[in-house]
Scaffold this active site. Sequence first.
Site, PDB file in Angstrom:
ATOM      1  N   TYR A 158       0.827  -1.211   0.000  1.00  0.00           N
ATOM      2  CA  TYR A 158       0.000   0.000   0.000  1.00  0.00           C
ATOM      3  C   TYR A 158       0.863   1.264   0.000  1.00  0.00           C
ATOM      4  O   TYR A 158       0.464   2.299  -0.512  1.00  0.00           O
ATOM      5  CB  TYR A 158      -0.960  -0.024   1.183  1.00  0.00           C
ATOM      6  CG  TYR A 158      -2.202   0.807   0.975  1.00  0.00           C
ATOM      7  CD1 TYR A 158      -3.033   0.591  -0.119  1.00  0.00           C
ATOM      8  CD2 TYR A 158      -2.549   1.805   1.873  1.00  0.00           C
ATOM      9  CE1 TYR A 158      -4.179   1.351  -0.312  1.00  0.00           C
ATOM     10  CE2 TYR A 158      -3.691   2.565   1.700  1.00  0.00           C
ATOM     11  CZ  TYR A 158      -4.500   2.336   0.602  1.00  0.00           C
ATOM     12  OH  TYR A 158      -5.629   3.095   0.415  1.00  0.00           O
ATOM     13  N   LYS A 165      -3.167   8.339   3.028  1.00  0.00           N
ATOM     14  CA  LYS A 165      -4.389   8.128   3.805  1.00  0.00           C
ATOM     15  C   LYS A 165      -4.201   8.584   5.248  1.00  0.00           C
ATOM     16  O   LYS A 165      -5.142   9.090   5.877  1.00  0.00           O
ATOM     17  CB  LYS A 165      -4.802   6.655   3.760  1.00  0.00           C
ATOM     18  CG  LYS A 165      -5.329   6.189   2.412  1.00  0.00           C
ATOM     19  CD  LYS A 165      -6.600   6.907   2.001  1.00  0.00           C
ATOM     20  CE  LYS A 165      -7.210   6.280   0.753  1.00  0.00           C
ATOM     21  NZ  LYS A 165      -8.409   7.010   0.274  1.00  0.00           N
TER      22      LYS A 165
END
Length: 258
Positions: A158, A165
């Site tokens: 990720y 995020k």
Amino acid sequence: MNFSLEGRNIVVMGVANKRSIAWGIARSLHEAGARLIFTYAGERLEKSVHELAGTLDRNDSIILPCDVTNDAEIETCFASIKEQVGVIHGIAHCIAFANKEELVGEYLNTNRDGFLLAHNISSYSLTAVVKAARPMMTEGGSIVTLTYLGGELVMPNYNVMGVAKASLDASVKYLAADLGKENIRVNSISAGPIRTLSAKGISDFNSILKDIEERAPLRRTTTPEEVGDTAAFLFSDMSRGITGENLHVDSGFHITAR
């Protein structure tokens, strides 16, 4: 008190196709009675959004271009929204992007341009959009964005998106603090992995889904409809006491030991 969103104008940003989480949110909001204002970036997505909006059983949607990397285009978009509806009661911010090559291997290999691109689109765009929308949220309202567990914990591949995020998660709290006095609530939904267009860019995504099916308390992955219904709750008066919150909709996966 109920979940009705009748009389509410809600902007939905980030619909790409029928599997988009943003589309799941749009359908739930539509079913609750909201009038939807869709935004898109690029001709390909314009066609997709028009086709999807045409499947709704009320023909009252507004569809406008909005490149969230361009402040002038954001201002133009919201000026058009003001002209057409006057007041905004909500924003569903479902926008994120990172270069595919940044979503494999080590985070350490992230380059400067890739880092800035991911943060510009995935995090700062929320602040830019809220800044433009604020003058039109004169009756209070609710803002909901989408985040992911990879912003709280390290998730394989990720990488820079997880860091973006985390930035988005912090932005939610600061925006909630800024806007609370105007009765504008800001929250995020941490959705479990869903097989969307953007998810295709994450290396070994199928293994992530399998892991959730095996280890999440509910033993299944998340659906766009589940996220959509949660968003409808956050846009409704039923959630009027909630702001600055990150609500996990991931079959309970976030509570499991790694």
